[in-house]
Design a protein around this motif. Structure first.
Motif, mmCIF file in Angstrom:
data_model
loop_
_atom_site.group_PDB
_atom_site.id
_atom_site.type_symbol
_atom_site.label_atom_id
_atom_site.label_comp_id
_atom_site.label_asym_id
_atom_site.label_seq_id
_atom_site.Cartn_x
_atom_site.Cartn_y
_atom_site.Cartn_z
ATOM 1 N N VAL A 1 -9.548 54.561 49.151
ATOM 2 C CA VAL A 1 -9.589 54.566 50.612
ATOM 3 C C VAL A 1 -8.656 55.661 51.106
ATOM 4 O O VAL A 1 -7.528 55.776 50.616
ATOM 5 C CB VAL A 1 -9.138 53.196 51.157
ATOM 6 C CG1 VAL A 1 -9.103 53.188 52.663
ATOM 7 C CG2 VAL A 1 -10.028 52.090 50.632
ATOM 8 N N PRO A 2 -9.094 56.467 52.060
ATOM 9 C CA PRO A 2 -8.182 57.482 52.606
ATOM 10 C C PRO A 2 -6.917 56.815 53.162
ATOM 11 O O PRO A 2 -6.988 55.804 53.852
ATOM 12 C CB PRO A 2 -8.990 58.132 53.731
ATOM 13 C CG PRO A 2 -10.419 57.809 53.427
ATOM 14 C CD PRO A 2 -10.406 56.513 52.681
ATOM 15 N N ASN A 3 -5.781 57.352 52.801
ATOM 16 C CA ASN A 3 -4.477 56.837 53.236
ATOM 17 C C ASN A 3 -4.264 55.385 52.801
ATOM 18 O O ASN A 3 -3.624 54.610 53.497
ATOM 19 C CB ASN A 3 -4.316 56.970 54.751
ATOM 20 C CG ASN A 3 -4.419 58.401 55.199
ATOM 21 O OD1 ASN A 3 -3.849 59.292 54.570
ATOM 22 N ND2 ASN A 3 -5.173 58.648 56.259
ATOM 23 N N GLY A 4 -4.807 55.029 51.650
ATOM 24 C CA GLY A 4 -4.663 53.673 51.133
ATOM 25 C C GLY A 4 -3.222 53.295 50.854
ATOM 26 O O GLY A 4 -2.858 52.122 50.871
ATOM 27 N N ARG B 1 -8.734 49.193 53.782
ATOM 28 C CA ARG B 1 -8.069 49.002 52.492
ATOM 29 C C ARG B 1 -8.693 47.851 51.700
ATOM 30 O O ARG B 1 -8.697 47.865 50.480
ATOM 31 C CB ARG B 1 -6.577 48.748 52.691
ATOM 32 C CG ARG B 1 -5.813 49.987 53.096
ATOM 33 C CD ARG B 1 -4.319 49.804 52.965
ATOM 34 N NE ARG B 1 -3.832 48.534 53.415
ATOM 35 C CZ ARG B 1 -3.161 48.327 54.551
ATOM 36 N NH1 ARG B 1 -2.902 49.340 55.341
ATOM 37 N NH2 ARG B 1 -2.737 47.136 54.884
ATOM 38 N N LEU B 2 -9.204 46.843 52.404
ATOM 39 C CA LEU B 2 -9.800 45.698 51.713
ATOM 40 C C LEU B 2 -11.311 45.801 51.552
ATOM 41 O O LEU B 2 -11.916 44.946 50.904
ATOM 42 C CB LEU B 2 -9.458 44.404 52.470
ATOM 43 C CG LEU B 2 -8.013 43.957 52.403
ATOM 44 C CD1 LEU B 2 -7.797 42.700 53.236
ATOM 45 C CD2 LEU B 2 -7.590 43.713 50.965
ATOM 46 N N HIS C 1 -13.396 47.528 49.758
ATOM 47 C CA HIS C 1 -13.967 47.558 48.413
ATOM 48 C C HIS C 1 -13.329 46.552 47.461
ATOM 49 O O HIS C 1 -13.930 46.233 46.431
ATOM 50 C CB HIS C 1 -13.836 48.957 47.816
ATOM 51 C CG HIS C 1 -14.476 50.011 48.655
ATOM 52 N ND1 HIS C 1 -15.831 50.094 48.843
ATOM 53 C CD2 HIS C 1 -13.935 51.028 49.381
ATOM 54 C CE1 HIS C 1 -16.113 51.107 49.639
ATOM 55 N NE2 HIS C 1 -14.965 51.692 49.983
ATOM 56 N N ILE C 2 -12.143 46.077 47.794
ATOM 57 C CA ILE C 2 -11.446 45.202 46.835
ATOM 58 C C ILE C 2 -11.090 43.830 47.394
ATOM 59 O O ILE C 2 -10.539 43.009 46.663
ATOM 60 C CB ILE C 2 -10.171 45.879 46.293
ATOM 61 C CG1 ILE C 2 -9.150 46.102 47.417
ATOM 62 C CG2 ILE C 2 -10.494 47.154 45.553
ATOM 63 C CD1 ILE C 2 -7.762 46.427 46.922
ATOM 64 N N GLY C 3 -11.389 43.567 48.647
ATOM 65 C CA GLY C 3 -10.995 42.294 49.251
ATOM 66 C C GLY C 3 -11.535 41.082 48.506
ATOM 67 O O GLY C 3 -10.799 40.146 48.186
ATOM 68 N N GLY C 4 -12.823 41.093 48.212
ATOM 69 C CA GLY C 4 -13.428 39.980 47.469
ATOM 70 C C GLY C 4 -12.867 39.853 46.068
ATOM 71 O O GLY C 4 -12.663 38.745 45.559
ATOM 72 N N LEU C 5 -12.611 40.999 45.443
ATOM 73 C CA LEU C 5 -12.019 40.988 44.103
ATOM 74 C C LEU C 5 -10.600 40.417 44.136
ATOM 75 O O LEU C 5 -10.211 39.642 43.257
ATOM 76 C CB LEU C 5 -12.004 42.405 43.523
ATOM 77 C CG LEU C 5 -13.371 43.024 43.235
ATOM 78 C CD1 LEU C 5 -13.231 44.497 42.894
ATOM 79 C CD2 LEU C 5 -14.077 42.270 42.121
ATOM 80 N N ALA C 6 -9.839 40.809 45.143
ATOM 81 C CA ALA C 6 -8.471 40.287 45.277
ATOM 82 C C ALA C 6 -8.501 38.778 45.514
ATOM 83 O O ALA C 6 -7.690 38.040 44.943
ATOM 84 C CB ALA C 6 -7.747 40.988 46.414
#
Length: 177
Positions: A29-32, A52-53, A55-60
């Motif tokens: 993510v830009p400026n992650g 920030r979440l 692409h990874i929110g569900g994984l987290a």
């Protein structure tokens, strides 16, 4: 003695490793890592939380749920296999459900804030943060109660104590000789 619990723990850890790999491979993510703060040198500003979440929110979420399962399984592993009664499993299942409820409240509260930009407050914190601050501790209490109240039933029975005392006596006699 083969415990099915070991296989559950192994599968849980493998799933967690897979999720971590997926998170590492997820699109950046830009400026992650945040942006420089306009007013304070060395401080970072978080940036867009939803991005920030994305692409990874569900994984987290899944990783934390598996971590809670792992905690309950490792706690059960500390109980001798012959003492893992249906009563113990029901209690451990309830503990897991309660911990998952707390985690869901944290996650969904944060997601609601990201969607609306509005948050409610509870005891001085935004709701999602309050669940994190107060709920995380609350979620651990059932395991503490089990260990405290069920210590003589599940962890160290009177029979275990007698065996331990006999072992100490045997060792003491052997060292006297």
């Amino acid at each position: 003695m083969h415990s099915k619990l070991i296989y559950v723990i192994f599968a849980t850890v493998l799933l967690m490793a897979g999720i971590l790999i997926a998170i590492c491979l997820a699109e950046s993510v830009p400026n992650g890592a945040g942006l420089a703060h306009a007013q304070f040198n060395g401080m970072r500003v978080g940036g867009d939380g939803a991005a920030r979440l994305e692409h990874i929110g569900g994984l987290a979420f899944a990783f934390q749920a598996l971590l809670l399962l792992l905690i309950v399984c490792l706690s059960a592993l500390g109980v001798a296999e012959e003492r893992r009664s249906p009563q113990l499993w029901a209690y451990m299942g309830g503990t897991l459900l309660f911990s998952l409820f707390v985690w869901w409240q944290m996650y969904s509260g944060h997601q609601a804030f990201l969607e609306t930009g509005v948050t409610s407050y509870f005891m001085g914190f935004p709701v999602a943060t309050a669940w994190q601050v107060y709920g995380t501790w609350l979620g651990a209490i059932p395991l503490i109660i089990l260990y405290s109240v069920g210590f003589r039933k599940f962890i160290f029975t009177d029979e275990d104590e007698m065996k331990y005392e006999a072992l100490l006596e045997k060792i003491a006699k052997e060292t006297e000789q």
